[in-house]
Design a protein around this motif. Structure first.
Motif, PDB file in Angstrom:
ATOM      1  N   ASP A 143       0.376  -4.328 -11.175  1.00  0.00           N
ATOM      2  CA  ASP A 143       1.569  -4.410 -10.320  1.00  0.00           C
ATOM      3  C   ASP A 143       1.874  -3.064  -9.675  1.00  0.00           C
ATOM      4  OD1 ASP A 143       1.884  -7.074 -10.847  1.00  0.00           O
ATOM      5  OD2 ASP A 143       3.441  -6.804 -12.375  1.00  0.00           O
ATOM      6  N   MET A 144       1.743  -1.979 -10.438  1.00  0.00           N
ATOM      7  CA  MET A 144       2.026  -0.661  -9.884  1.00  0.00           C
ATOM      8  C   MET A 144       1.062  -0.335  -8.741  1.00  0.00           C
ATOM      9  SD  MET A 144       1.910   3.121 -11.733  1.00  0.00           S
ATOM     10  CE  MET A 144       3.317   2.805 -12.795  1.00  0.00           C
ATOM     11  N   ASP A 147       1.721  -2.905  -5.740  1.00  0.00           N
ATOM     12  CA  ASP A 147       2.984  -2.625  -5.049  1.00  0.00           C
ATOM     13  C   ASP A 147       2.796  -1.470  -4.067  1.00  0.00           C
ATOM     14  OD1 ASP A 147       4.283  -4.647  -6.362  1.00  0.00           O
ATOM     15  OD2 ASP A 147       5.319  -3.345  -7.799  1.00  0.00           O
ATOM     16  N   ARG A 150       0.556  -2.746  -1.135  1.00  0.00           N
ATOM     17  CA  ARG A 150       1.254  -3.652  -0.223  1.00  0.00           C
ATOM     18  C   ARG A 150       2.244  -2.905   0.669  1.00  0.00           C
ATOM     19  NH1 ARG A 150       1.316  -7.184  -4.928  1.00  0.00           N
ATOM     20  NH2 ARG A 150      -0.099  -8.959  -4.579  1.00  0.00           N
ATOM     21  N   GLU A 151       2.914  -1.901   0.119  1.00  0.00           N
ATOM     22  CA  GLU A 151       3.847  -1.114   0.921  1.00  0.00           C
ATOM     23  C   GLU A 151       3.141  -0.412   2.079  1.00  0.00           C
ATOM     24  OE1 GLU A 151       6.030   1.570  -1.524  1.00  0.00           O
ATOM     25  OE2 GLU A 151       6.941  -0.023  -2.750  1.00  0.00           O
ATOM     26  N   LYS A 203       1.388   6.867  -5.632  1.00  0.00           N
ATOM     27  CA  LYS A 203       2.325   6.087  -6.446  1.00  0.00           C
ATOM     28  C   LYS A 203       1.701   5.502  -7.710  1.00  0.00           C
ATOM     29  CE  LYS A 203       5.076   4.981  -2.374  1.00  0.00           C
ATOM     30  NZ  LYS A 203       5.650   3.916  -1.511  1.00  0.00           N
TER      31      LYS A 203
END
Length: 234
Positions: A143-144, A147, A150-151, A203
């Protein structure tokens, strides 16, 4: 990305440790092992005297100089050309997510490559409108990673699990790295590749709990992406 290759080696699962040992003798310390299965029919297996069709996919990284020695050793020493011994395919990397990732992937190998950036280098003459972005990270942090991707414009990805082996997979820049890994495959337009790779690095990279390493491979052709890629342009 000049001078660094991803070698995909598919062998009998029972022989995977033998091949891992061979790669380490060739100074290839970063190896990922994931189970898979061959597609031969039972009649074919029976004819060849093979009881099982269980395979292992070994992902390893090597410079051009190391690749030549490895391919020679796979043929001469490992006898990979014999029936049911395995196959190996080398793919040139088009980008690597930063200097740390480049050093990690090529640790202990000789290379003339000085550049360590995410930009695509067309040194092999291959022009590509699409890129395959590959992120390798600690288990449980999909997920990290996604995410962040996708951003930056990624539509989605596909994950597989693998086990990191060899000295390079244990510790890096003072960080203890777990053996259990997850790998996500993301197909992206070439124009978005740099942004997606940078987002993952920033990130979900080595300074986070995910410890993600990211690289990209050139894609020559695709199918199944028409709707997402062209619907806004028609």
């Amino acid at each position: 990305m000049k001078g660094l290759n991803l070698l995909l080696t598919i062998v009998r699962r029972a022989d995977s440790a033998e091949y891992e040992s061979f790669f380490r003798k060739c100074n290839v310390s970063v190896i990922y092992n994931t189970p898979c299965n061959g597609t031969a029919h039972e009649k074919t297996l029976s004819l060849l005297g093979i009881e099982k069709n269980e395979k292992s996919l070994l992902l390893s990284f090597m410079t051009e100089e190391t690749l030549k020695d490895v391919l020679h050793g796979l043929t001469v020493d490992m006898k990979i050309d014999l029936p049911d011994r395995g196959i190996a395919v080398a793919v040139p990397l088009s980008g690597v997510g930063g200097a740390k990732a480049l050093e990690y992937f090529s640790a202990g190998q000789k290379s003339d490559e000085e550049e360590s950036q995410t930009e695509t280098k067309e040194d092999n003459g291959m022009q590509s409108n699409q890129e395959l972005i590959v992120a390798i990270y600690e288990k449980g942090y999909t997920d990290m990673v996604m995410d962040a991707a996708r951003e930056a414009g990624a539509a989605g990805g596909t994950t597989i699990r693998a086990k990191g082996t060899g000295a390079g997979a244990q510790k890096f820049f003072g960080l203890s790295l777990a053996e259990e890994k997850e790998i996500v495959l993301i197909v992206s337009g070439a124009s978005n590749k740099k942004d997606i790779m940078k987002a993952i690095m920033q990130k979900a990279g080595m300074d986070t709990k995910a410890h993600a390493l990211v690289f990209s491979l050139p894609v020559t052709d695709t199918a199944g992406f028409r709707f997402s890629d062209t619907v806004d342009k028609e």
